[in-house]
Motif scaffolding. Structure first.
Motif, mmCIF file in Angstrom:
data_model
loop_
_atom_site.group_PDB
_atom_site.id
_atom_site.type_symbol
_atom_site.label_atom_id
_atom_site.label_comp_id
_atom_site.label_asym_id
_atom_site.label_seq_id
_atom_site.Cartn_x
_atom_site.Cartn_y
_atom_site.Cartn_z
ATOM 1 N N PRO A 1 0.804 -1.224 0.000
ATOM 2 C CA PRO A 1 0.000 0.000 0.000
ATOM 3 C C PRO A 1 0.840 1.280 0.000
ATOM 4 C CG PRO A 1 -0.904 -1.558 1.572
ATOM 5 C CD PRO A 1 0.388 -2.151 1.083
ATOM 6 N N VAL A 2 1.878 1.325 0.854
ATOM 7 C CA VAL A 2 2.653 2.560 0.982
ATOM 8 C C VAL A 2 3.420 2.836 -0.313
ATOM 9 C CG1 VAL A 2 4.492 3.690 2.253
ATOM 10 C CG2 VAL A 2 2.827 2.253 3.461
ATOM 11 N N ASP B 1 -6.082 11.026 2.484
ATOM 12 C CA ASP B 1 -4.987 10.438 3.262
ATOM 13 C C ASP B 1 -5.466 9.387 4.252
ATOM 14 O OD1 ASP B 1 -2.845 11.545 2.090
ATOM 15 O OD2 ASP B 1 -2.764 13.318 3.402
ATOM 16 N N ALA B 2 -6.624 9.655 4.857
ATOM 17 C CA ALA B 2 -7.140 8.721 5.864
ATOM 18 C C ALA B 2 -7.362 7.341 5.231
ATOM 19 C CB ALA B 2 -8.440 9.243 6.444
ATOM 20 N N PHE C 1 -5.677 1.717 4.280
ATOM 21 C CA PHE C 1 -5.205 0.673 3.374
ATOM 22 C C PHE C 1 -3.896 0.078 3.916
ATOM 23 C CE2 PHE C 1 -3.552 -0.287 -1.162
ATOM 24 C CZ PHE C 1 -4.013 -1.596 -1.073
ATOM 25 N N ALA C 2 -3.016 0.959 4.411
ATOM 26 C CA ALA C 2 -1.714 0.497 4.896
ATOM 27 C C ALA C 2 -1.848 -0.255 6.217
ATOM 28 C CB ALA C 2 -0.765 1.678 5.050
ATOM 29 N N ASN C 3 -2.837 0.103 7.024
ATOM 30 C CA ASN C 3 -2.898 -0.444 8.382
ATOM 31 C C ASN C 3 -3.898 -1.579 8.581
ATOM 32 O OD1 ASN C 3 -0.940 1.351 9.129
ATOM 33 N ND2 ASN C 3 -2.416 2.933 9.709
ATOM 34 N N THR C 4 -4.738 -1.846 7.583
ATOM 35 C CA THR C 4 -5.700 -2.939 7.735
ATOM 36 C C THR C 4 -5.162 -4.153 7.001
ATOM 37 O OG1 THR C 4 -7.354 -1.213 7.521
ATOM 38 C CG2 THR C 4 -8.157 -3.470 7.612
ATOM 39 N N ARG C 5 -5.074 -5.256 7.690
ATOM 40 C CA ARG C 5 -4.511 -6.449 7.084
ATOM 41 C C ARG C 5 -5.315 -6.894 5.853
ATOM 42 N NH1 ARG C 5 -2.643 -11.671 8.336
ATOM 43 N NH2 ARG C 5 -4.764 -12.450 8.450
ATOM 44 N N THR C 6 -6.629 -6.939 5.999
ATOM 45 C CA THR C 6 -7.475 -7.488 4.942
ATOM 46 C C THR C 6 -8.040 -6.388 4.054
ATOM 47 O OG1 THR C 6 -9.324 -7.378 6.438
ATOM 48 C CG2 THR C 6 -8.172 -9.483 6.306
ATOM 49 N N ALA C 7 -7.309 -5.273 3.938
ATOM 50 C CA ALA C 7 -7.869 -4.118 3.234
ATOM 51 C C ALA C 7 -7.852 -4.307 1.722
ATOM 52 C CB ALA C 7 -7.070 -2.876 3.594
ATOM 53 N N THR D 1 -9.732 3.687 -13.787
ATOM 54 C CA THR D 1 -9.982 3.265 -12.405
ATOM 55 C C THR D 1 -10.866 2.011 -12.379
ATOM 56 O OG1 THR D 1 -11.821 4.810 -12.264
ATOM 57 C CG2 THR D 1 -9.727 5.565 -11.395
ATOM 58 N N ASN D 2 -10.355 0.944 -12.990
ATOM 59 C CA ASN D 2 -11.102 -0.316 -13.047
ATOM 60 C C ASN D 2 -10.465 -1.391 -12.183
ATOM 61 O OD1 ASN D 2 -12.668 0.817 -15.124
ATOM 62 N ND2 ASN D 2 -11.041 0.330 -16.562
ATOM 63 N N THR D 3 -9.462 -1.006 -11.413
ATOM 64 C CA THR D 3 -8.642 -2.003 -10.744
ATOM 65 C C THR D 3 -8.901 -2.008 -9.238
ATOM 66 O OG1 THR D 3 -6.985 -1.645 -12.443
ATOM 67 C CG2 THR D 3 -6.257 -2.769 -10.462
ATOM 68 N N VAL D 4 -8.754 -3.204 -8.667
ATOM 69 C CA VAL D 4 -8.843 -3.354 -7.213
ATOM 70 C C VAL D 4 -7.444 -3.678 -6.704
ATOM 71 C CG1 VAL D 4 -9.743 -4.838 -5.380
ATOM 72 C CG2 VAL D 4 -11.232 -4.154 -7.272
ATOM 73 N N PHE D 5 -7.026 -3.001 -5.641
ATOM 74 C CA PHE D 5 -5.725 -3.327 -5.032
ATOM 75 C C PHE D 5 -5.960 -3.935 -3.659
ATOM 76 C CE2 PHE D 5 -4.567 0.360 -7.805
ATOM 77 C CZ PHE D 5 -3.774 -0.343 -8.676
ATOM 78 N N ILE D 6 -5.257 -5.031 -3.385
ATOM 79 C CA ILE D 6 -5.329 -5.612 -2.049
ATOM 80 C C ILE D 6 -3.933 -5.592 -1.449
ATOM 81 C CG2 ILE D 6 -7.281 -7.123 -2.597
ATOM 82 C CD1 ILE D 6 -5.285 -9.408 -2.963
ATOM 83 N N SER D 7 -3.851 -5.794 -0.158
ATOM 84 C CA SER D 7 -2.563 -5.696 0.511
ATOM 85 C C SER D 7 -1.734 -6.957 0.260
ATOM 86 C CB SER D 7 -2.774 -5.489 2.002
ATOM 87 O OG SER D 7 -1.549 -5.697 2.661
ATOM 88 N N HIS D 8 -0.521 -6.763 -0.202
ATOM 89 C CA HIS D 8 0.325 -7.894 -0.530
ATOM 90 C C HIS D 8 0.695 -8.688 0.707
ATOM 91 C CE1 HIS D 8 4.016 -10.057 -1.688
ATOM 92 N NE2 HIS D 8 3.384 -10.176 -2.841
ATOM 93 N N TYR D 9 0.818 -8.021 1.862
ATOM 94 C CA TYR D 9 1.281 -8.717 3.069
ATOM 95 C C TYR D 9 0.293 -9.808 3.466
ATOM 96 C CZ TYR D 9 4.568 -4.971 3.046
ATOM 97 O OH TYR D 9 5.533 -4.123 2.655
ATOM 98 N N TYR D 10 -0.976 -9.453 3.457
ATOM 99 C CA TYR D 10 -2.015 -10.416 3.800
ATOM 100 C C TYR D 10 -2.045 -11.541 2.769
ATOM 101 C CZ TYR D 10 -6.793 -12.235 4.247
ATOM 102 O OH TYR D 10 -7.876 -13.043 4.365
ATOM 103 N N PHE D 11 -2.058 -11.157 1.491
ATOM 104 C CA PHE D 11 -2.105 -12.144 0.414
ATOM 105 C C PHE D 11 -0.947 -13.134 0.530
ATOM 106 C CE2 PHE D 11 -0.213 -13.219 -3.691
ATOM 107 C CZ PHE D 11 -1.201 -14.027 -4.201
ATOM 108 N N ASP D 12 0.243 -12.587 0.768
ATOM 109 C CA ASP D 12 1.447 -13.400 0.752
ATOM 110 C C ASP D 12 1.423 -14.464 1.847
ATOM 111 O OD1 ASP D 12 3.835 -13.567 -0.807
ATOM 112 O OD2 ASP D 12 4.949 -13.129 1.031
ATOM 113 N N GLU D 13 0.888 -14.112 3.032
ATOM 114 C CA GLU D 13 0.920 -15.113 4.108
ATOM 115 C C GLU D 13 -0.307 -16.015 4.093
ATOM 116 O OE1 GLU D 13 0.960 -12.220 7.433
ATOM 117 O OE2 GLU D 13 -0.871 -13.270 8.056
ATOM 118 N N ALA D 14 -1.418 -15.555 3.513
ATOM 119 C CA ALA D 14 -2.642 -16.346 3.595
ATOM 120 C C ALA D 14 -2.815 -17.319 2.438
ATOM 121 C CB ALA D 14 -3.860 -15.425 3.676
#
Lengths: 392, 385
Positions: free
Chosen positions: B106-107, B120-121, B126-132, B186-199
């Motif tokens: 995210p960052v 910004d919020a 996005f950066a702080n929620t695991r499943t964001a 703006t057709n794309t969804v971004f998810i957090s790589h950290y969550y994806f990578d471990e789950a």
């Protein structure tokens, strides 16, 4: 009545050469519509045929559950071994189950005539049974790859459309060189692929398992038996599909898109052509107003006049439609192109101008001719005799 | 009567004919506008992307994942300011609709892509929620997603550790594009790589692409070469190109559709030329005696040519502009109806080519009849020879 219709129609048709310039408008307009329509659908048909020919009803393909396409699928070595032992699989000449664990990866090749942008090509690692399962596949130049070596055989479609896959050339993939030792032809979607030994592909691309397992089916109930066996095995989560069903499922989106494009383009062009046809037929009626009035004055009825104008319009439309179909056939039949398939790789296929397509095109032409002729014919039939005789 | 009035009066001496011809022209340019904007997508779909970023992928193909451990090495290359990464998730929405879903940091994503605009919020969330997850405005609108919802998305590639392919993410932000072109993307969804990578069950420490943001004044071509040289002869050879080239290459994957579209345009134009050309020829033929009278009255050969040519121009211009306008409207409707997924825009470039086509066409259909009118001999014309 009938004799009147024949007489006037004959008169109309025989005079077409004298006013060929305006009649040509209908012919060429409809030729354009039908050519575009036929060409677009010939593309969809060609794509469909290529993929339909790829699937044999005697084979089944096994993918990881829910993955829809080989690219997204993955089966471990253990799962593949379990699958190959399942009931419902035909036995080969050696008495062992006729099954081929296959692994696909994607490589980028550059299209002929392009410089830098790569297109995705399927590289398929296969086991020896792959060839027994696809008897249509023949090596047409060079030789078979040897197991254990980084050798490739290349589909005919790939050599035709992409650079760097000619016989004797070397391709570089993942830090190693692969030699093209043969060219094969199968007349289906495999023509768009590069094939090599599964073991070699697994070690080079650092993959433990397979993307899919292709098996021969044992008799009419083979598929059912195989599905029951694999679905009830708690160690596996797989989809079992008839090979033909798998490939025809992959054409669905493409057919939908091309069908939509063909529909919109044909509709707009057809409207344009109807206006052109109306124009021409109005002009044809106007220039012969006196002639038609004379006929009416000597006792010909309004209805035969109407029918004769309609027939003229339909004849011109038919000639135009036929011309369009011929143009589409000459320019596009077996014209080879490529596009993106479900595996996110290129599928090379050829346009197919089939008889049903030509017939549909001709029907469209006749419909346009009908509407283009209707109003002018109506006008001609209703024209007051005296006014017309006095005109011009 | 003014000269303009004279031309218009001549045009409408046979109302039915002129209106029918106009309608044909309108249809042809409607098709021209729509097809040309499709063509534009294939030809220059990435014009708006500047050369400030490079994309690094596996040389063999971008579907082959490359290790995340490359990232510090890439960031150490002189001229590279920041590196982000993206991994294709194989998202599927509801039954069978493919969704563009990428796992990102995210960052880094925020730093490398200033074109994606969001409060910004929301970036923080996005950066702080695991499943964001965050979604582009277009895709969020299309499926009616609201911030705070839990969105179920299937992956047709990655099962979770428990074997299930059904994932769910918390929608914490909806981003916009910084300008009109980016808004369309703006057709794309971004998810957090950290969550994806471990789950997920089998992919770890890998990604499909690195996006290299260049420092001001850095030489993109040189950096591409440096990066690819760095990984040459390793198991993970790379291919680095500008983001624009990458996008053009991606569009070209769809194949020969652009060529088919050009063939159709050619067919449409040829047909149209004949229709309008025939009308003009006919109208001049009918008016030969009148034109002779005009000449007798003292109008020069040049002005008679002008009258006829002006008619052709008027016909093509009016029909062309109306057709292109309808195409513009249709394009906007299609764009809106598909939630921006099929961004068909009849833009300035398409209009420019349309106007050129109008001019060429006017000349093609008007010139011959006009020259014929100019060459008329008064005596012959009046005598009907």
């Amino acid at each position: 009545m009938l004799s009147q219709i024949t007489a006037i129609t004959g008169l109309n048709l025989k005079s077409i050469p004298e006013r060929w310039a305006s009649s040509l408008v209908i012919v060429v307009g409809l030729a354009g519509v039908v050519a575009v329509f036929t060409a677009l659908l010939a593309m969809a048909t060609g794509f469909e045929k290529t993929l339909a020919a790829t699937g044999s009803t005697d084979n089944a393909i096994i993918l990881r559950g829910g993955s829809d396409a080989e690219l997204n699928s993955g089966l471990s070595r253990d799962s593949a071994t379990l699958i190959k032992q399942a009931a419902g699989i035909r036995r080969g000449a050696d008495g062992k189950p006729l099954a081929s664990g296959e692994m696909i990866v994607i490589a980028e090749l550059v299209r002929q005539g392009d410089e830098k942008n790569g297109a995705n090509i399927t590289v398929r690692g296969v086991e020896p049974n792959a060839f027994a399962l696809r008897p249509q596949l023949k090596i047409v130049a060079g030789r078979q790859f040897r197991t254990g070596l980084r050798e490739l055989i290349v589909g005919r479609g790939v050599t035709r459309q992409f650079q760097g896959a000619e016989l004797g050339k070397t391709l570089r993939m993942r830090g190693s060189d692969w030699t093209v030792v043969g060219i094969f032809e199968s007349g289906d979607a495999y023509d768009s692929e590069l094939w090599t030994d599964a073991e070699v592909a697994q070690t080079t691309f650092n993959r433990g398992g397979y993307s899919s397992v292709l098996v021969g089916l044992d008799g009419a109930n083979g598929l059912k038996t195989l599905q029951d066996t694999l679905k009830t095995d708690p160690r596996l989560s797989v989809d079992v599909k008839n090979q033909q069903e798998y490939f025809s499922g992959q054409t669905k989106n493409f057919r939908k898109q091309i069908g939509f494009l063909a529909g919109v383009v044909t509709f707009i062009m057809a409207l344009g052509a109807i206006f052109a046809a109306l124009n021409t037929m109005y002009a044809a009626v106007a220039t012969r107003a006196k002639e038609i009035a004379t006929l009416r004055a000597i006792g010909f009825g309004g209805f035969p006049v109407l029918v004769s104008v309609m027939i003229e319009s339909l004849v011109l439309a038919f000639v135009g439609g036929a011309l369009g179909a011929v143009i589409a056939y000459l320019l596009f039949n077996n014209f080879s192109v490529s596009t993106l398939g479900e595996n996110f790789t290129q599928v090379v296929f050829a346009f197919k101008v089939t008889p049903p397509l030509v017939v549909t095109g001709l029907v469209i032409a006749l419909v346009i001719g009908f509407f283009g002729g209707l109003l002018p014919a109506w006008r001609a039939a209703r024209m007051p005799v005296t006014t017309a005789l006095r005109a011009a | 009567m003014t000269k303009t009035g004279f031309v218009i009066a001549n045009l409408f001496r046979k109302k039915t004919r002129t209106i029918l011809t106009l309608l044909s022209v309108i249809m042809a340019f409607l098709l021209f506008g729509l097809l040309q904007s499709v063509n534009h997508i294939f030809d220059a779909g990435a014009d708006f992307i500047g050369a400030t970023r490079l994309v690094t992928q596996a040389r063999v193909s971008f579907t082959q994942p490359i290790p995340l451990s490359m990232q510090p090495k890439l960031e150490a290359v002189p001229g590279v300011a920041r590196v982000a990464h993206m991994q294709w998730f194989g998202g599927v929405w509801q039954e069978n609709t493919p969704l563009f879903v990428f796992a990102v940091d995210p960052v880094r994503q925020h730093e490398v892509y200033p074109e994606w605009v969001m409060p910004d919020a929301q970036w923080k969330a996005f950066a702080n929620t695991r499943t964001a997850m965050i979604a582009g405005r277009n895709v969020a609108n299309q499926y009616g997603w609201k911030i705070g919802q839990k969105i179920p998305i299937r992956s047709n590639i990655y099962p979770q550790k428990n074997g299930s392919k059904a994932w769910a993410f918390d929608l914490v932000g909806i981003y916009d594009g910084s300008d009109e072109n980016w808004q369309k993307q703006t057709n794309t969804v971004f998810i957090s790589h950290y969550y994806f990578d471990e789950a997920n069950q089998f992919s770890s420490g890998r990604t499909n692409f690195f996006m290299l943001k260049l420092a001001p004044g850095a030489d993109g071509a040189k950096i591409s070469a440096t990066v690819d040289k760095m990984f040459e002869n390793s198991p993970d050879e790379t291919k680095t190109q500008t983001e624009k080239d990458f996008n053009v290459g991606f569009i070209k994957q769809i194949g020969d559709i652009g060529m088919i579209v050009r063939w159709i345009l050619f067919a449409v134009f040829f047909t149209l030329l004949l229709v309008v050309g025939n009308t003009m020829a006919q109208s001049v033929r009918e008016r030969i005696p009148e034109l002779a009278v005009l000449k007798t009255l003292g109008f020069s050969d040049g002005s008679v040519l002008g009258f006829v040519l002006a008619e052709a121009v008027a016909l093509c211009l009016f029909g062309g502009v109306v057709g292109m306008s309808i195409a513009t409207l249709f394009g906007a409707l299609i764009s809106k109806g598909t939630g921006g997924q099929f961004a068909l825009s009849v833009n300035g470039w398409v209009w420019t080519t349309g106007l050129i086509a109008i001019v060429l066409m006017s000349l093609a259909v008007g010139l011959l009849p006009a020259l014929r009118a100019r060459r008329l001999k008064i005596v012959d014309a009046l005598a009907g020879r």
